[in-house]
Structures are given as C-alpha cells and as structure tokens.
Design an enzyme around this catalytic site. Structure first.
Site: not given
Ligand code: UGA
Length: 433
Positions: A264, A208, A253, A11
C-alpha cells in the site's frame, strides 16, 4: 443484505468474510477457479490471523459462498463491492485500473431493473468512480445503479480487528438512497463506536490516498529523526514517546525502523503524486518521502557495512523475519528484497528464518538459505539482523543459541533494550539509538 464481493484477494476476502459474520448473505466471486475451489475447502490463499476460522464458520453456516459465476452473483445481490487489484503500472507511477474497468463493464451487463449499488473498495485514484459511472451510463439508466466509493483502511495482520473496530467508515456518494442503505449495512459497527462519514465520491477516494501518504510521511519523518539520533547519541524511542504524547501528533506510526514496505504505502504515495500531476499540482513533500524511503535500505546497508568494519565477505548474516512487517506472509516491497541480494553480492553467507516459511524471492540468490527455525538460523551467525517484529523474536536467548563468541545484533525494530544487551556483554545496535 445480499452482497457480492468481486475479487478474493486480501481486501475482498476479509471484507466478504466479515460482512458474512455480521449476518449478511455474501458471495465472493473470483475468476480463478482453483482459488474458489480451495476456499470452499477452507484453504485460504493468504496469511491473516483469525481469517481461516471465520471463513470456515461462515461457509459452513451458509452465509458465505464462493463462486466463479459473476453473472448469477451480481444479479442476486443488492450491493456489489469491487475489490480487484490496482497495482502500479509497469515503468510508470500511475495506477493500473484495467481490472477495475474490465469488471465494471461485465457488471454493467447484469444490471436489470432492480437498483444496485456498485462500491469501490479497492484503492482507486480520484475520478475513478466518475469513470465507472460513465461506463455504466453508456448502457444503463441512472435510476438502476449508483457508484459509491468506500475505501478500506485494513492493515495486513490486523485486518479482522480493523474491520470490526474501524476508526471511521467513509462513504463517498451524493446519492441519498445509497447512503441510507450503506449506513444500514454498517450499522452494527457504527453502534460499536465507528464514526460514519458521508462525503462526495472524489473526496472519499482522496481520503484514502491522503491517509496513506500521511502515515508514510509520519514513518519517514521518525526514520529521519532516527538518523539524527544516531549521530547525536539520543535514543529515538524517547523522541517517539515524547512526541507521541502530544495528542495533536499521536504515538502511532512513529516507530523508526527499516524502509516502509507492503502493498500500500509505496504504491499509494506514488499514485497520489501522479494524481496531483494530473491536476497540475506538486506534492513536493510526498515526493521527498518516496525518495527518502527508497534510500533507506541503502542507508541501513551502509550501517551493516560499518558494523562489520567493511568486512562483509564470508560473514554469516542471519535475518530474523523477511516480510515487510509481522503477522503477514506478504513480501511486497519488503526492504529485505533490497538488503539480502545486496549483501549476497558482497559475498555474505545469509541464513534467514521467517515464521511464514521460505520465500521464492531468495531461492535463486547465491548463498542464501532458509532455516526451519530460529535456532538453526542463528547457530553460526556473525551478525543477526532482526528485520521483522514477530513475537517469536522478542525473547531470544542469543548467547545460548549462537556458537560464535563475538556475534553482533543489529535490531532494526528496536525490540531489545540496549542497556540489557550491554549488561549481557552482547554487541548490539538498534535504529536511532
Ligand atoms: C496500510 C494502512 O495502515 C492501512 O490503514 C491501509 O488500509 C492499508 O495500508 C491499505 O492501503 O490497504 P499495511 O500496508 O497493511 O496497511 O501495513 P502497516 O501496518 O500500515 O505498515 C506499513 C509499513 O509501515 C510497514 O513496512 C511497517 O513496518 C511500517 N511501519 C509502520 C513503520 O515502519 N513504523 C510504524 O510506526 C508503523
């Protein structure tokens, strides 16, 4: 503006670098000398597309500095962003705020008669800002500082784009002076279309957590619908499209896959439940999301077992991608941390390839080998598990790379078309289809 960023983790480094790129004078502080020395040389501790170039450019032009001297850096700055880690406590679901409070106590010593804004960028539970304010008030007068919540919404792998084009900027403060200064700091992004919201500090902290818990719920919802699709001969991708076109739902998502992971969602869903408990409320929905997600890796492993007709022992299984998602080297709470050791215990011989290299997590696990490229990882496979949706895995000619005739593909990200696989006479399984 003169900014001090405390903590050069994911971050802090992204935030500091992007603010410098907007023309601010930024100093990123960390107590890890080695990390700071490396950053000065342009060596970046994390994998984030585009970050290295941006760090080098802004370090070279003097907008971005790195230091271990917290005192000097705080004294010289107008706004101090706290970006230290807020992990889950060991043996509990509560958030470990020790780094936040220890840094706050240090900053307090360097507050002089010049007004400073202290911003929490790290994800912190509701009332943390109140606690930080109390720490400051013990020794400093209210007129010299203001504690503001400004959560980050960056996704790993997309962080720079998310910083430059955020959907919203949330500023939690009832202090008009701080609000004005921060709105000005963010004005280059607001003028590009980002929505700016000023709310209370507690509301900002909760926005958040509620956002992350909601996104985790959305993913878990579609994952459970995928389970139903598998039993009823329906393709979950059709459901995601059909649901997502409803603007009230939205298509993002809504992609079924392995258990959600990362630093996260798993942490923040647990933390919001703990906060609710503290306020004597029951977030039963989020609790079931956590449970459902925890069970998901085992559910997918049961499918692996079924695909291999119960004969996992001595089968060559290839994992393509082991990180929790693409475009990151982050292994935190990746479902492969459950899947690979479990399959190894059952006697499988595992080869894996990940574009971000070998992972220490698997070095001591029996019969698990890292391959340097897709080709050698695939070569001897009985079963290929596509775990992470890297672009590198999107157009593989499996037949030419795998020597065994009856190999099987389990595509956990639904990258490939089942009908094309059928035409090519490849035994193929996806998620929810
Ligand atoms: C997440 C949030 O999307 C961010 O907005 C937030 O700032 C961040 O956490 C945080 O709190 O710092 P991140 O953990 O980097 O971001 O990753 P994501 O892209 O959100 O993916 C999270 C998980 O969900 C992954 O395992 C991904 O594969 C899964 N996912 C995501 C799915 O299985 N399906 C989807 O449609 C989207």
């Amino acid at each position: 503006m003169k900014l001090c960023i405390i903590g050069t983790g994911y971050v802090g480094l992204v935030t500091g670098t992007c603010f410098a790129d907007l023309g601010n004078e930024v100093v990123c502080v960390d107590n890890n000398l080695n990390k700071i020395e490396n950053l000065k040389k342009g060596i970046i501790p994390i994998y984030e597309p585009g970050l290295e170039e941006l760090v080098k450019k802004n370090y070279k032009n003097g907008k971005l500095k790195f230091s271990i001297n917290l005192k000097d850096s705080v004294i010289k700055s107008d706004i101090i962003f706290i970006c230290v880690g807020t992990p889950t406590k060991k043996n509990s679901n509560a958030t470990d705020l020790s780094q936040i409070y220890s840094v706050s106590k240090k900053i307090r010593n360097y507050i002089t008669s010049k007004f400073k804004i202290i911003v929490t960028k790290s994800t912190v539970p509701v009332t943390t800002g109140d606690e930080i304010e109390k720490i400051f008030l013990k020794k400093k007068s209210k007129k010299f500082f203001s504690v503001v919540s400004n959560p980050e919404f960056l996704r790993e792998g997309e962080a720079i784009r998310d910083f430059v084009y955020p959907d919203r900027i949330v500023i939690g403060t009832s202090n008009a002076r701080s609000n004005k200064i921060l709105k000005n700091l963010y004005s280059p992004l607001i003028s590009k279309g980002a929505k700016y919201i000023n709310t209370t500090r507690r509301a900002s902290e909760l926005i958040k957590y509620a956002s992350n818990a909601f996104l985790a719920t959305k993913i878990t919802f579609i994952n459970e619908i995928a389970n139903l699709c598998e039993k009823s001969n329906i393709n979950v991708e059709d459901i995601s499209i059909g649901m997502g076109l409803d603007k009230r739902i939205g298509s993002r998502f809504l992609r079924a896959g392995p258990a959600y992971g990362g630093s996260c969602f798993p942490k923040d869903t647990k933390a919001i439940v703990t906060t609710a408990n503290k306020f004597k409320t029951n977030l039963s929905l989020v609790k079931s999301v956590i449970k459902s997600n925890q069970k998901r890796s085992l559910l997918l492993l049961n499918k692996v077992n079924a695909i291999l007709k119960g004969k996992v022992k001595n089968k060559n299984i290839c994992f393509l991608g082991v990180t929790f998602k693409a475009n990151t080297d982050d292994m935190r709470d990746s479902s492969t941390l459950v899947m690979i050791p479990t399959l190894s215990k059952k006697g499988a011989i595992i080869n894996y390839y990940d574009p971000t290299g070998e992972k220490n997590h698997f070095k001591k696990i029996k019969n698990v080998t890292f391959s340097k490229n897709v080709k050698s990882a695939l070569h001897n496979s009985d079963l290929v598990i596509i775990h992470t949706e890297w672009n590198d895995f999107k157009s593989i000619n499996f037949k030419s790379l795998i020597k065994k005739k009856n190999f099987i593909i389990y595509d956990m990200r639904n990258i490939y078309s089942p009908s094309k696989m059928k035409k090519a006479k490849i035994k193929y399984f996806g998620v929810g289809r």
